[in-house]
Design a protein around this motif. Structure first.
Motif, PDB file in Angstrom:
ATOM      1  N   LEU A 174       0.587  -1.218   0.101  1.00 27.12           N
ATOM      2  CA  LEU A 174       0.019  -0.116   0.067  1.00 27.12           C
ATOM      3  C   LEU A 174       0.815   1.211   0.042  1.00 27.12           C
ATOM      4  N   THR A 175       0.220   2.418  -0.671  1.00 28.08           N
ATOM      5  CA  THR A 175       1.184   3.890  -0.536  1.00 28.08           C
ATOM      6  C   THR A 175       1.110   4.120   1.106  1.00 28.08           C
ATOM      7  N   GLY A 176       1.705   5.069   1.476  1.00 27.22           N
ATOM      8  CA  GLY A 176       1.567   5.590   2.812  1.00 27.22           C
ATOM      9  C   GLY A 176       0.121   6.082   3.259  1.00 27.22           C
ATOM     10  N   SER A 177      -0.472   6.791   2.339  1.00 29.89           N
ATOM     11  CA  SER A 177      -1.909   7.120   2.698  1.00 29.89           C
ATOM     12  C   SER A 177      -2.737   6.008   2.680  1.00 29.89           C
ATOM     13  N   GLN A 178      -2.599   5.218   1.923  1.00 29.59           N
ATOM     14  CA  GLN A 178      -3.589   3.997   2.224  1.00 29.59           C
ATOM     15  C   GLN A 178      -3.485   3.113   3.418  1.00 29.59           C
ATOM     16  N   ALA A 179      -2.304   3.132   3.763  1.00 29.82           N
ATOM     17  CA  ALA A 179      -2.028   2.319   5.019  1.00 29.82           C
ATOM     18  C   ALA A 179      -2.302   3.259   6.222  1.00 29.82           C
ATOM     19  N   GLU A 180      -2.203   4.494   5.952  1.00 28.79           N
ATOM     20  CA  GLU A 180      -2.550   5.354   7.201  1.00 28.79           C
ATOM     21  C   GLU A 180      -4.333   5.139   7.392  1.00 28.79           C
ATOM     22  N   LEU A 181      -4.939   5.063   6.369  1.00 31.06           N
ATOM     23  CA  LEU A 181      -6.382   5.012   6.437  1.00 31.06           C
ATOM     24  C   LEU A 181      -6.833   3.771   7.003  1.00 31.06           C
ATOM     25  N   SER A 211     -16.692   7.650   9.280  1.00 32.63           N
ATOM     26  CA  SER A 211     -17.261   7.914   8.274  1.00 32.63           C
ATOM     27  C   SER A 211     -16.079   8.620   7.158  1.00 32.63           C
ATOM     28  N   VAL A 212     -16.368   8.706   5.961  1.00 31.93           N
ATOM     29  CA  VAL A 212     -15.315   9.155   5.019  1.00 31.93           C
ATOM     30  C   VAL A 212     -14.982  10.630   5.417  1.00 31.93           C
ATOM     31  N   ALA A 213     -16.078  11.611   5.709  1.00 33.11           N
ATOM     32  CA  ALA A 213     -15.682  12.790   6.074  1.00 33.11           C
ATOM     33  C   ALA A 213     -14.876  12.823   7.330  1.00 33.11           C
ATOM     34  N   GLU A 214     -15.206  12.044   8.213  1.00 33.36           N
ATOM     35  CA  GLU A 214     -14.426  12.012   9.647  1.00 33.36           C
ATOM     36  C   GLU A 214     -13.022  11.600   9.456  1.00 33.36           C
ATOM     37  N   ALA A 215     -12.876  10.507   8.520  1.00 34.42           N
ATOM     38  CA  ALA A 215     -11.445  10.068   8.271  1.00 34.42           C
ATOM     39  C   ALA A 215     -10.648  11.094   7.426  1.00 34.42           C
ATOM     40  N   ALA A 216     -11.183  11.767   6.826  1.00 30.20           N
ATOM     41  CA  ALA A 216     -10.682  13.077   6.002  1.00 30.20           C
ATOM     42  C   ALA A 216     -10.209  14.039   6.965  1.00 30.20           C
ATOM     43  N   ALA A 217     -11.039  14.622   7.896  1.00 30.08           N
ATOM     44  CA  ALA A 217     -10.674  15.324   8.909  1.00 30.08           C
ATOM     45  C   ALA A 217      -9.512  14.868   9.766  1.00 30.08           C
ATOM     46  N   GLU A 218      -9.553  13.736  10.099  1.00 31.59           N
ATOM     47  CA  GLU A 218      -8.586  13.144  10.982  1.00 31.59           C
ATOM     48  C   GLU A 218      -7.283  13.194  10.211  1.00 31.59           C
ATOM     49  N   LEU A 219      -7.315  12.695   9.064  1.00 27.50           N
ATOM     50  CA  LEU A 219      -5.906  12.551   8.214  1.00 27.50           C
ATOM     51  C   LEU A 219      -5.415  13.838   7.644  1.00 27.50           C
ATOM     52  N   GLY A 220      -6.235  14.715   7.793  1.00 29.16           N
ATOM     53  CA  GLY A 220      -5.813  16.240   7.137  1.00 29.16           C
ATOM     54  C   GLY A 220      -5.842  16.154   5.705  1.00 29.16           C
ATOM     55  N   LEU A 221      -6.867  15.398   5.093  1.00 31.37           N
ATOM     56  CA  LEU A 221      -7.047  15.353   3.755  1.00 31.37           C
ATOM     57  C   LEU A 221      -8.521  15.860   3.203  1.00 31.37           C
ATOM     58  N   VAL A 222      -8.656  16.046   1.874  1.00 31.79           N
ATOM     59  CA  VAL A 222     -10.040  16.291   1.484  1.00 31.79           C
ATOM     60  C   VAL A 222     -10.936  15.229   1.352  1.00 31.79           C
ATOM     61  N   ALA A 223     -12.147  15.173   1.557  1.00 35.52           N
ATOM     62  CA  ALA A 223     -13.125  14.152   1.370  1.00 35.52           C
ATOM     63  C   ALA A 223     -13.014  13.398   0.081  1.00 35.52           C
ATOM     64  N   ASN A 224     -12.733  14.112  -0.956  1.00 32.07           N
ATOM     65  CA  ASN A 224     -12.494  13.353  -2.285  1.00 32.07           C
ATOM     66  C   ASN A 224     -11.235  12.369  -2.258  1.00 32.07           C
ATOM     67  N   THR A 225     -10.306  12.980  -1.838  1.00 33.54           N
ATOM     68  CA  THR A 225      -8.892  12.136  -1.697  1.00 33.54           C
ATOM     69  C   THR A 225      -9.176  10.883  -0.961  1.00 33.54           C
ATOM     70  N   VAL A 226      -9.771  10.823   0.072  1.00 38.10           N
ATOM     71  CA  VAL A 226     -10.138   9.766   0.978  1.00 38.10           C
ATOM     72  C   VAL A 226     -11.290   8.978   0.198  1.00 38.10           C
ATOM     73  N   SER A 227     -12.332   9.404  -0.373  1.00 37.20           N
ATOM     74  CA  SER A 227     -13.040   8.619  -1.147  1.00 37.20           C
ATOM     75  C   SER A 227     -12.482   7.793  -2.368  1.00 37.20           C
ATOM     76  N   THR A 228     -11.218   8.278  -2.938  1.00 37.85           N
ATOM     77  CA  THR A 228     -10.435   7.616  -3.945  1.00 37.85           C
ATOM     78  C   THR A 228      -9.858   6.468  -3.137  1.00 37.85           C
ATOM     79  N   LEU A 229      -9.003   6.876  -1.962  1.00 34.24           N
ATOM     80  CA  LEU A 229      -8.492   5.854  -1.150  1.00 34.24           C
ATOM     81  C   LEU A 229      -9.385   4.784  -0.748  1.00 34.24           C
ATOM     82  N   VAL A 230     -10.624   5.060  -0.411  1.00 40.40           N
ATOM     83  CA  VAL A 230     -11.671   3.917   0.101  1.00 40.40           C
ATOM     84  C   VAL A 230     -11.927   3.186  -1.158  1.00 40.40           C
ATOM     85  N   GLY A 231     -12.084   3.608  -2.145  1.00 43.87           N
ATOM     86  CA  GLY A 231     -12.392   2.833  -3.596  1.00 43.87           C
ATOM     87  C   GLY A 231     -11.320   2.049  -3.808  1.00 43.87           C
TER      88      GLY A 231
END
Length: 154
Positions: A33-40, A51-71
């Protein structure tokens, strides 16, 4: 003086992380995994149902980026995404059972290595580390990106 402290702190934290990573390795589930994927994955393990929004806030990323990682992680059968019972627009995240087992075994290996290293320290050294934990928490809080900072980085 603060610059030296910042550099020394970053060097010490980096050294501890690198040595622990070399000693414990990465679980098979995280090895490709990439670093961001492993962090998630680690975040979802600690916070099942996040939630995706909560994960984005916790990771300091935008929700769209986290949605991509989730996919990506859903395709790899590491994450499960389920609609929230109360609000079907919200996706709740959990690890698949195989991913959870591998990540928890890795966490246990890392904890055992740190416990063994801590046992080799004096009681005063362990007390000093314990006393530093609240300060490190405060430092982490001050380093938490604001929503504005996240938008500026994108």
């Amino acid at each position: 003086m603060t610059e030296t402290l910042a550099e020394d702190l970053l060097a010490a934290i980096g050294l501890v992380r690198r040595r622990l990573r070399r000693s414990a390795g990465r679980p098979l589930a995280l090895s490709t995994l990439t670093g961001s994927q492993a962090e998630l994955v680690r975040l979802v393990r600690r916070n099942p149902g996040i939630s995706v929004a909560e994960a984005a806030a916790e990771l300091g990323l935008v929700a769209n980026t986290v949605s991509t990682l989730v996919g990506q992680l859903t395709e790899r059968r590491m994450l499960l995404r389920a609609p929230d019972e109360a609000d079907r627009r919200v996706a709740r995240l959990t690890l698949t059972e195989p991913a959870r087992e591998q990540v928890e075994a890795w966490r246990d290996r890392r904890a055992a290595l740190v416990n063994e290293a801590l046992d080799g320290l004096t009681a005063d050294d362990r007390d000093a580390l314990r006393a530093a934990l609240p300060v490190l928490d405060k430092l982490a809080e001050r380093l938490t990106p604001t929503e504005q900072n996240v938008k500026e980085r994108v």
